[in-house]
Structures are given as C-alpha cells and as structure tokens.
Design an enzyme around this catalytic site. Structure first.
Site, mmCIF file in Angstrom:
data_model
loop_
_atom_site.group_PDB
_atom_site.id
_atom_site.type_symbol
_atom_site.label_atom_id
_atom_site.label_comp_id
_atom_site.label_asym_id
_atom_site.label_seq_id
_atom_site.Cartn_x
_atom_site.Cartn_y
_atom_site.Cartn_z
ATOM 1 N N ASP A 64 33.418 62.482 18.316
ATOM 2 C CA ASP A 64 34.718 63.028 17.939
ATOM 3 C C ASP A 64 35.132 64.015 19.017
ATOM 4 O O ASP A 64 34.719 65.171 19.010
ATOM 5 C CB ASP A 64 34.615 63.735 16.582
ATOM 6 C CG ASP A 64 35.927 64.395 16.177
ATOM 7 O OD1 ASP A 64 36.958 64.171 16.864
ATOM 8 O OD2 ASP A 64 35.932 65.150 15.176
ATOM 9 N N TYR A 159 52.064 67.040 15.443
ATOM 10 C CA TYR A 159 51.716 66.089 16.492
ATOM 11 C C TYR A 159 52.671 66.230 17.673
ATOM 12 O O TYR A 159 52.252 66.297 18.844
ATOM 13 C CB TYR A 159 51.780 64.672 15.922
ATOM 14 C CG TYR A 159 51.711 63.560 16.941
ATOM 15 C CD1 TYR A 159 50.487 63.121 17.436
ATOM 16 C CD2 TYR A 159 52.870 62.917 17.384
ATOM 17 C CE1 TYR A 159 50.417 62.089 18.360
ATOM 18 C CE2 TYR A 159 52.812 61.882 18.306
ATOM 19 C CZ TYR A 159 51.578 61.475 18.785
ATOM 20 O OH TYR A 159 51.525 60.451 19.703
ATOM 21 N N ALA A 160 53.974 66.289 17.383
ATOM 22 C CA ALA A 160 54.977 66.398 18.437
ATOM 23 C C ALA A 160 54.820 67.696 19.213
ATOM 24 O O ALA A 160 54.948 67.721 20.446
ATOM 25 C CB ALA A 160 56.380 66.310 17.826
#
Length: 267
Positions: A64, A159-160
C-alpha cells in the site's frame, strides 16, 4: 470507438531502461506496464492488489504505497534489485470518498485521499530521485487529473484537491531537477474506461438512489461533456506516458499534457 485501440511499438525503444510504474495492476497503470514491457524495459510495479493474469513485470511488490511503510517497502526493494531507476510513472491514485459533498469528507478521508494521490509520489520521489540526480539523467511522469480544474463537488473534492497539489508539486520539481538532467512532466486524464471509474459511478448511483447509467451521464454532464463522444482508453494514456518518457520528448519539461477528449473548455 467501442474497443480498445491496438498500438505497435519498437521492442527496443526502452531496452536497458529501469522503469517503475505505481498502481500497475489495473486500468491505466496496467496498460502503462504492458506498454513499457513491450518496448523492452525492465519494469517494476507495485499495488495493493495482486497481479492480473497475463501481466508479468520484472519486479512486483505488493504494498500500500499510500502509506509511509508501503513506499519504504517499495523503494527499498527497487533499489536492492535495480540499484537505481531511469523512469518513474506515478500512476497510483483514486478516490474512496462517498457522495455528499464537503460535509461528508472527514479528516480520515482527507488524509486517505492526500496520502494516495499526492504523498505517495512525494515519498517515492524523495527516496528514488537521488539516484537519477547522481547519474545525471531520468524521467518522472506524474498522473494528475483534469479534476484539478473541474472538480466534482458531489464526490471528488478531496481527490481533486490532492491532484491539484500533485500538479503544482510536479511543476516545482521540474524547476529544481531540470538543470540536473532529470525531466519532470505530468499527465491530466479526463474520463477513462477503468474499473475505478466504474466504482465511482456505482458509489454516486447508490448515494443518489438512481441507476448507474444515470449516474455516469451525470458525471459526464457535470464535466461539461466529452466533445469526441467517448472516454479515453487506458492504452491511449499509456501511449502518452511512453512518449513523455522517450527521447522523442527530450525538450518537453515542466509541462502537463491533457488527455480528455476535449472536456476542458478553455485554452
């Protein structure tokens, strides 16, 4: 275009090059891995998921890399195996934030989005770029998103924001590393035919209590439409990444190339 395009490439184009592609088991990442393998590179990749059938990179680390431990595991294994790196494509990214706008994004969700979409690249660059600097050559490609300028407030605000930060970081890095022989660019894809995009559609449909086709059309409409009438294929993103990593793009540095079918409506 209803099926993925097929591209040919020179099987010696990246012969001898050591390439890392993060998030290389699905979607655009898998396509990028396949593209570099086909061009003769020694390709390493890492992801949380296992390798899909038929994908055989030279080195695979299941980790991860949205966590500091994951990036350390990957960078240590890569440097032990290769001794250095010539090309890095930071493709890993995605969003698991539910719908509901800004109020639904907890501190934990903000941290997850920033770790995966920004800090994974920052940490790996810090670990791996010294080898590029010492050899006086290398290429870094960060995969950003057009959502850095066209965020979907319903579900991808965090996210953006993380991708906007990645683009800014990429530009800053290019200014620092260009004089040392390392090129840095970024790619901003729009809507791509990937499993991650399908999961986003499903989450938005569930939140809105509608069907997936309605949710998908809602996303496209919120972006202002796609003038060419379709999403991009992962293979098309892979071709752009390969071009930027190649000597054909030797003078392209500090740029962000958009691949969105004309979605962004401005120059």
């Amino acid at each position: 275009m209803k099926t993925a395009p097929q591209f040919s490439c020179d099987p010696r184009e990246f012969a001898g090059k050591r390439v890392l592609v993060t998030g290389g088991t699905k979607g655009a990442g898998e396509a990028i891995v396949r593209r570099f393998i086909a061009a003769g590179a020694r390709v390493a990749t890492a992801a949380r998921s296992t390798l899909p059938e038929g994908l055989s990179p030279d080195l695979f680390i299941q980790a991860d890399i949205g966590s500091p431990d994951g990036t350390e595991k990957l960078s240590t294994a890569l440097l032990e195996a290769y001794g250095g790196i010539d090309i890095i494509v930071h493709n890993v990214g995605g969003s698991s934030t539910p719908g509901g706008g800004f109020a639904a994004i907890t501190d934990e969700l903000w941290s997850q989005e920033l770790n995966l979409n920004l800090l994974a690249a920052v940490r790996l660059d810090r670990a791996l770029l010294p080898t590029m600097i010492r050899q006086g050559a290398g290429v870094v490609v960060h995969i950003s998103s057009i959502q850095r300028t066209l965020p979907l407030h319903e579900s991808t605000t965090a996210y953006a924001a993380a991708k906007a930060a990645l683009s800014a970081y990429s530009k800053a890095l290019s200014k620092e590393l260009g004089p040392q022989g390392v090129r840095v660019n970024s790619i901003a894809p729009g809507w791509i035919n990937t499993t991650a995009a399908q999961k986003l559609v499903k989450r938005m449909a569930e939140h809105a209590g509608t069907d997936e086709e309605t949710a998908r059309q809602g996303i496209v409409d919120s972006l202002g439409g796609i003038p060419i009438g379709r999403a991009a294929w992962p293979e098309e993103v892979a071709e752009l990444a390969a071009f930027l990593a190649s000597d054909r793009a030797a003078s392209i540095h500090g740029a962000e190339l958009v691949i969105d079918g004309g979605t962004i409506p401005t120059l």
